[in-house]
Design an enzyme around this catalytic site. Structure first.
Site, PDB file in Angstrom:
ATOM      1  N   GLY A  59       0.864  -1.249   0.253  1.00  0.00           N
ATOM      2  CA  GLY A  59       0.011   0.177  -0.026  1.00  0.00           C
ATOM      3  C   GLY A  59       0.624   1.431   0.022  1.00  0.00           C
ATOM      4  N   SER A  60       2.036   1.225  -0.573  1.00  0.00           N
ATOM      5  CA  SER A  60       2.870   2.386  -0.455  1.00  0.00           C
ATOM      6  C   SER A  60       2.219   3.525  -1.419  1.00  0.00           C
ATOM      7  CB  SER A  60       4.242   2.167  -0.697  1.00  0.00           C
ATOM      8  OG  SER A  60       4.609   1.653  -2.016  1.00  0.00           O
ATOM      9  N   ASN A  61       1.579   2.977  -2.522  1.00  0.00           N
ATOM     10  CA  ASN A  61       1.080   4.003  -3.358  1.00  0.00           C
ATOM     11  C   ASN A  61      -0.075   4.821  -2.766  1.00  0.00           C
ATOM     12  OD1 ASN A  61       2.451   4.379  -6.087  1.00  0.00           O
ATOM     13  ND2 ASN A  61       2.668   2.221  -5.946  1.00  0.00           N
ATOM     14  N   LYS A 117      -5.982  -8.577  -8.279  1.00  0.00           N
ATOM     15  CA  LYS A 117      -7.170  -9.297  -8.938  1.00  0.00           C
ATOM     16  C   LYS A 117      -7.615  -8.456 -10.056  1.00  0.00           C
ATOM     17  CE  LYS A 117      -7.754 -12.433  -5.810  1.00  0.00           C
ATOM     18  NZ  LYS A 117      -7.699 -13.889  -6.184  1.00  0.00           N
ATOM     19  N   HIS A 139       1.170   1.185 -13.038  1.00  0.00           N
ATOM     20  CA  HIS A 139       1.974   0.007 -13.461  1.00  0.00           C
ATOM     21  C   HIS A 139       3.512   0.325 -13.408  1.00  0.00           C
ATOM     22  CE1 HIS A 139       3.083  -3.739 -15.726  1.00  0.00           C
ATOM     23  NE2 HIS A 139       3.851  -3.237 -16.330  1.00  0.00           N
ATOM     24  N   GLU A 192       6.708   6.295  -8.902  1.00  0.00           N
ATOM     25  CA  GLU A 192       5.257   6.002  -8.779  1.00  0.00           C
ATOM     26  C   GLU A 192       4.600   6.900  -7.604  1.00  0.00           C
ATOM     27  OE1 GLU A 192       4.036   1.687  -8.344  1.00  0.00           O
ATOM     28  OE2 GLU A 192       6.008   1.038  -9.244  1.00  0.00           O
TER      29      GLU A 192
HETATM   30  C1  GRF Z   1       3.431  -0.982  -7.583  1.00  0.00           C
HETATM   31  O1  GRF Z   1       4.608  -1.485  -7.927  1.00  0.00           O
HETATM   32  C2  GRF Z   1       2.531  -0.903  -8.623  1.00  0.00           C
HETATM   33  O2  GRF Z   1       3.006  -0.496  -9.760  1.00  0.00           O
HETATM   34  C3  GRF Z   1       2.109  -2.260  -8.960  1.00  0.00           C
HETATM   35  O3  GRF Z   1       2.000  -3.057  -7.599  1.00  0.00           O
HETATM   36  C4  GRF Z   1       2.638  -2.355  -6.781  1.00  0.00           C
HETATM   37  C5  GRF Z   1       2.061  -1.847  -5.543  1.00  0.00           C
HETATM   38  O4  GRF Z   1       2.973  -1.409  -4.422  1.00  0.00           O
HETATM   39  N1  GRF Z   1       0.561  -2.182  -9.474  1.00  0.00           N
HETATM   40  P1  GRF Z   1       2.191  -0.827  -3.282  1.00  0.00           P
HETATM   41  O5  GRF Z   1       1.399  -1.843  -2.608  1.00  0.00           O
HETATM   42  O6  GRF Z   1       1.755   0.545  -3.511  1.00  0.00           O
HETATM   43  O7  GRF Z   1       3.426  -0.710  -2.254  1.00  0.00           O
END
Ligand code: GRF
Length: 210
Positions: free
Chosen positions: A12-14, A91, A109, A179
């Site tokens: 969940g870092s994003n 999913k 991505h 990201e």
């Molecule tokens: C990220 O690298 C994103 O590009 C991919 O899954 C990863 C998720 O990382 N779709 P996080 O859970 O947000 O740390």
């Protein structure tokens, strides 16, 4: 103010990066819902710590695929969601939700689509393939989601140089950092109605001070 749902499966870092920009007042939106298939992931821990509603929808809790799929859409509709962010959601989305939220679902991505995407290209596999290809750059892509993996129209990308000394692991770290800049930027643009779609091609419109 847009209502945002974030779909997560892992770290969940994003999700955290988007939430932090919202907390700083940078994005005119609010994360009202987190959906996950994985009740034990760190993203869910973060949602709980920050009092963000979360819903777990998976095979264990809802073995009937029809019920499970319907619940995904119904939960978002009930919460009056304007934007869905797939932030490491592992999913495939059912077609019904993709249709309901056409051009309202963003995915991030860890590669420069349309290369190094599609079924099987996730996590370290993307970075290993990039290293094997001998490419001198990689990056991150945010795109709208359609019914095919990593296929929907690209909204924005950020690139990073690959050095001789790089490994799949070091590229992964560089791309993840990108990201965390790119995803909140695109979410901000969406919430400010700055993503225009012409001939199925999204375009980010910059601020116009006038
Ligand atoms: C990220 O690298 C994103 O590009 C991919 O899954 C990863 C998720 O990382 N779709 P996080 O859970 O947000 O740390």
């Amino acid at each position: 103010m847009k209502n945002i749902a974030v779909f997560v499966s892992g770290g969940g870092s994003n999700f955290k990066a988007i939430h932090q920009q919202i907390s700083l007042g940078e994005i005119p939106g609010q994360i009202v819902l987190v959906i996950s298939n994985n009740p034990k992931c760190s993203a869910i821990e973060y949602a709980i710590e920050n009092s963000i509603s979360h819903v777990i929808i998976n095979e264990t809790r809802y073995p009937n695929p029809h019920t499970r799929n319907e619940l995904l859409t119904a939960t978002c509709v009930k919460a009056e969601i304007d934007l869905i962010c797939l932030a490491g959601y592992m999913k495939m989305l059912p077609p019904a939700i993709v249709k309901e939220y056409e051009n309202k679902i963003l995915n991030i991505h860890p590669g420069l689509l349309p290369e190094f995407g599609g079924k099987g290209f996730f996590g370290m596999r993307v970075h290993e393939a990039v290293i094997e290809s001998g490419k001198r750059e990689s990056g991150a892509t945010v795109h709208f989601v359609d019914e095919i993996y990593d296929h929907g129209p690209i909204i924005a990308q950020k690139k990073v140089e690959i050095l001789e000394s790089d490994t799949a692991e070091s590229v992964a770290a560089k791309v993840l950092k990108l990201e965390h800049e790119l995803f909140p930027e695109v979410v901000k643009a969406f919430c400010e109605d700055r993503i225009m779609i012409e001939n199925n091609k999204p375009k980010l419109v910059e601020y116009n001070e006038n």
